[in-house]
Design an enzyme around this catalytic site. Structure first.
Site, PDB file in Angstrom:
ATOM      1  N   SER A 203     -13.005  38.754  35.925  1.00 15.85           N
ATOM      2  CA  SER A 203     -13.190  37.418  35.569  1.00 15.85           C
ATOM      3  C   SER A 203     -12.340  37.279  33.988  1.00 15.85           C
ATOM      4  O   SER A 203     -11.224  37.666  33.878  1.00 15.85           O
ATOM      5  CB  SER A 203     -14.501  36.825  35.760  1.00 15.85           C
ATOM      6  OG  SER A 203     -14.208  35.533  35.498  1.00 15.85           O
ATOM      7  N   ASP A 297     -13.360  31.863  45.443  1.00 15.74           N
ATOM      8  CA  ASP A 297     -13.400  32.018  44.319  1.00 15.74           C
ATOM      9  C   ASP A 297     -12.376  31.232  43.902  1.00 15.74           C
ATOM     10  O   ASP A 297     -11.258  31.258  44.196  1.00 15.74           O
ATOM     11  CB  ASP A 297     -13.009  33.337  43.862  1.00 15.74           C
ATOM     12  CG  ASP A 297     -13.183  33.807  42.355  1.00 15.74           C
ATOM     13  OD1 ASP A 297     -13.005  32.707  41.622  1.00 15.74           O
ATOM     14  OD2 ASP A 297     -12.913  34.707  42.089  1.00 15.74           O
ATOM     15  N   HIS A 327     -16.400  35.260  43.966  1.00 15.77           N
ATOM     16  CA  HIS A 327     -16.473  35.770  42.614  1.00 15.77           C
ATOM     17  C   HIS A 327     -17.798  36.391  42.414  1.00 15.77           C
ATOM     18  O   HIS A 327     -18.754  36.059  42.826  1.00 15.77           O
ATOM     19  CB  HIS A 327     -16.385  34.345  41.582  1.00 15.77           C
ATOM     20  CG  HIS A 327     -15.911  34.937  40.325  1.00 15.77           C
ATOM     21  ND1 HIS A 327     -14.697  35.023  40.192  1.00 15.77           N
ATOM     22  CD2 HIS A 327     -16.819  34.834  39.286  1.00 15.77           C
ATOM     23  CE1 HIS A 327     -14.497  35.286  38.613  1.00 15.77           C
ATOM     24  NE2 HIS A 327     -15.842  35.237  38.313  1.00 15.77           N
TER      25      HIS A 327
END
Length: 357
Positions: A203, A297, A327
């Site tokens: 991320s 996500d 995610h």
């Protein structure tokens, strides 16, 4: 490959008018109008989401950064499931220590060092945790870190970079690059091999891994051998198809991303490739990359497109997309089957990169 719908086309045109990082009223209205239910999760992934819901967390986007840092995380949900199942912790095949890396814009930066059992010198993975540059820390992401250390048989150095909004962009990329430069000169001090260093992150951490690679290229510094980018933040186009599909997803949704962008940087910074690597005019001469994305996500589309850009600019890329997972899934191998698959894939790519040197 995903096709572009009429809605996507209109929204991408709107992106040039409505600044995504502002979290403006029109942006939220569009999200509400077009964002429905996200794709269905696999059964084991759904168990994690259900466990997370029982922990009583509040919507991050409604909180202050200080409040957000106190909220339960997907890692907490995994721990809850493991406790309920009577799971026994496996034997640790690594040692952990803390170091302080000098040279950052605010001085020294703490880092956690995970060293596999055995004799070195070991290859080194400089890892950056996620959390939108605002929340989380190394401990939140230990599931991923330990898997990489043990699976690759590499030292993982996880940087606990200073967080926004107390320290906004470019603090984080500058600290990340300072840590990378320190390893190039001092890897042997932690029993590492300075000639075999890769960068990795999830991320926001995937963003920093890509940015370190860009900075090394631009500053004519020795490149990392490889970059592992796990659902990386590389753009701020909140109007693409995966943002629309996952506007209301868990544990990450569109409103949260706007919240993270708002706290991380000023609007003008969104034009910098060191804030958002997909803004770079060229991705040529970067290290080979492994890119991993998840179906549930908002960041899926930009990760896929970044992998395609790398490949079109002549960079060797291995890309894998996992359906039915969200995610943050990568570190959940103890409870999510596709997380185990993704870890095996990433470990294999890193082992090949290190073996080739």
């Amino acid at each position: 490959m995903a096709t572009t719908s009429n809605n996507d086309t209109l929204l991408n045109k709107a992106a040039g008018i409505l600044p995504a990082i502002e979290g403006s009223g029109p942006v939220e209205a569009i999200k509400k109008a077009l964002g429905g239910e996200p794709p269905a999760a696999d059964p084991d992934m759904q168990k994690v989401l259900d466990a997370l819901a029982t922990l009583g967390g509040k919507p991050i986007e409604t909180l202050s950064p200080q409040e957000a840092r106190q909220q339960p995380t997907p890692t907490d949900a995994v721990k809850k499931l493991l406790k309920e199942s009577g799971h026994q912790s496996p034997t640790q095949l690594y040692t952990k220590s803390t170091i302080s890396i000098p040279g950052g814009p605010l001085g020294s930066v703490p880092a956690q060092v995970y060293t596999p059992h055995g004799e070195g010198p070991f290859p080194v993975i400089l890892y950056f945790h996620g959390g939108g540059f605002v929340i989380a820390d190394t401990k939140t992401y230990e599931g991923s870190i330990i898997a990489l250390a043990q699976g690759v048989q590499a030292i993982v150095v996880s940087l606990d970079y200073h967080q926004a909004p107390e320290h906004q962009f470019p603090t984080q990329p500058n600290e990340a690059f300072a840590a990378y430069q320190w390893l190039l000169s001092h890897a042997e001090e932690i029993n590492g091999d300075r000639k075999r260093i890769a960068v990795a992150g999830e991320s926001a951490g995937g963003n920093l891994a890509a940015v370190v690679s860009l900075m090394a290229r631009d500053k004519d510094v020795t490149q990392p051998l490889h970059q592992l980018l796990i659902y990386p933040v590389v753009n701020n186009n909140v109007f693409n198809s995966s943002y629309i599909d996952n506007a209301n997803a868990k544990p990450l949704n569109a409103a949260m991303m706007n919240w993270f962008f708002k706290h991380y940087s000023e609007p003008i910074d969104a034009y910098s490739s060191y804030a958002l690597p997909d803004k770079a005019s060229s991705l040529k001469d970067l290290p080979p990359a492994t890119v991993i994305t998840a179906e549930i996500d908002p960041l899926y589309e930009e990760g896929k497109e970044f992998a395609e850009r790398l490949e079109s600019d002549g960079i060797p890329v291995t890309y894998r997309h996992y359906t039915g997972v969200t995610h943050e899934f990568f570190g959940m191998a103890d409870v999510v089957a596709k997380a185990r698959e993704a870890q095996v894939f990433a470990i294999g790519e890193l082992r090949k990169a290190f073996a080739a040197k």
